[in-house]
Design an enzyme around this catalytic site. Structure first.
Site, short mmCIF file in Angstrom:
data_model
loop_
_atom_site.label_atom_id
_atom_site.label_comp_id
_atom_site.label_asym_id
_atom_site.label_seq_id
_atom_site.Cartn_x
_atom_site.Cartn_y
_atom_site.Cartn_z
CE LYS A 126 2.79 -5.93 3.78
NZ LYS A 126 2.72 -4.60 4.67
CD GLU A 173 8.44 -0.53 7.38
OE1 GLU A 173 7.50 -1.55 6.70
OE2 GLU A 173 8.22 0.18 7.08
CD GLU A 202 0.89 -1.77 7.88
OE1 GLU A 202 0.88 -1.11 8.42
OE2 GLU A 202 1.73 -1.42 7.35
CG ASP A 246 -0.76 0.04 2.36
OD1 ASP A 246 1.27 0.07 2.34
OD2 ASP A 246 -1.44 -0.39 3.84
CB SER A 247 4.67 2.14 0.25
OG SER A 247 5.04 0.59 -0.84
CG ASP A 260 0.25 -4.25 1.90
OD1 ASP A 260 0.62 -4.66 2.89
OD2 ASP A 260 1.11 -3.12 1.91
O1 KIV Z 1 3.53 -1.16 1.44
C1 KIV Z 1 4.50 -1.60 1.25
O2 KIV Z 1 4.96 -1.42 0.38
C2 KIV Z 1 5.24 -2.28 1.95
C3 KIV Z 1 5.88 -2.67 2.72
C4 KIV Z 1 7.53 -1.82 2.96
C5 KIV Z 1 6.90 -3.89 3.65
O3 KIV Z 1 4.52 -2.43 3.14
#
Ligand code: KIV
Length: 263
Positions: free
Chosen positions: A112, A181, A114, A44-45, A83
């Site tokens: 994934k 992280e 968080e 989600d970055s 994510d």
């Molecule tokens: O959103 C993302 O790119 C991430 C990575 C930084 C692990 O969660």
């Protein structure tokens, strides 16, 4: 073509071979990365790096699914991880509804989430419903706004213990892997030793079972802010700017397209 990387492959790599993970958000870059990495993460970055937003919070499930579809069509061999965005895994039912949507509408191999032990019940519920889940402990970008900013975690013994407990709870809940992280390296080492599932570090030192970086950071495309843990493997921003400048100059001078590029 190499064989598809499966969950079994990743789990067998722990302690033997480092796992290479990178983010990708589209089919083109996923296909460029596919040969050399084990896991592609639709992080989600992307809301920050490509969406231009200040944090990850505003991206929706639908937007993540759009990018996941693209990545899955470019990644032929890598394990693909998606994510779950902020606000999509608040409780078991909501998480299952959203993760099921991701599994049905895309070919991602796992999602994934968080969070640590506060998300363990949700991880177990998804796992019980045939959805593979990767955890994410330490610095959690989705929590940064609520916490008043980003900060390295695990600096005190209490924080270290708490991160360790998070990881152990996630493994017990059935998590397949854990991203760690923004922690001190001793914390990542302790977690990696404490769990049997692979750990993937970002800003967590060299002792995790693998590493992940955001692709536009590691290719040097982001000039605005470069965190300490990011190694720029090429100067992407200069390469792109030089090429676009040359193109613009040639169009202005009418030297492009010349005979070579004309039917
Ligand atoms: O959103 C993302 O790119 C991430 C990575 C930084 C692990 O969660």
């Amino acid at each position: 073509m190499d064989k598809k990387t499966t969950l079994k492959t990743l789990q067998s790599m722990k302690g033997h071979e480092k796992i290479v993970m990178v983010t990708a958000y589209d089919a083109l870059f996923a296909s460029l990365f596919d040969e050399h990495v084990d896991v592609i993460l639709i992080g989600d970055s992307l809301n920050m790096t490509f969406g231009g937003q200040d944090d990850t919070l505003s991206i929706s499930m639908e937007q993540m699914i759009y990018h996941a579809k693209a990545v899955c069509s470019g990644a032929k061999k890598s394990f693909v991880l998606l994510d779950m965005p902020f606000g999509t895994c608040g409780n078991k039912k909501q998480a299952l509804k959203n993760a099921t949507k991701a599994y049905k509408q895309t070919k991602v191999d796992a999602v994934k989430i968080e969070g640590g032990r506060e998300k363990a019940e949700i991880v177990k519920y998804l796992t019980d419903n045939e959805i593979a889940v990767c955890g994410h402990v330490g610095l959690k970008p989705q929590s940064a706004r609520g916490e008043g900013g980003y900060s390295v975690k695990g600096k005190s013994e209490d924080e270290k213990k708490s991160i360790l407990e998070d990881a152990i709870a996630l493994e017990a809940a059935g998590a397949i892997m854990i991203v760690i992280e923004g922690v001190k390296p001793d914390v990542a080492l302790a977690v990696t030793k404490a769990v049997k599932i692979p750990t993937i570090g970002i800003g967590a030192g060299v002792d995790c079972d693998g590493q992940v970086l955001v692709w536009s950071d590691m290719l040097g495309l982001n000039d605005i802010f470069v965190p300490k843990f990011v190694k720029r493997y090429t100067d992407g921003s200069s390469i792109v700017k030089d090429a676009i400048k040359q193109y613009a100059d040639e169009v202005k001078k009418a030297s492009f397209p010349n005979e070579q590029f004309t039917y």
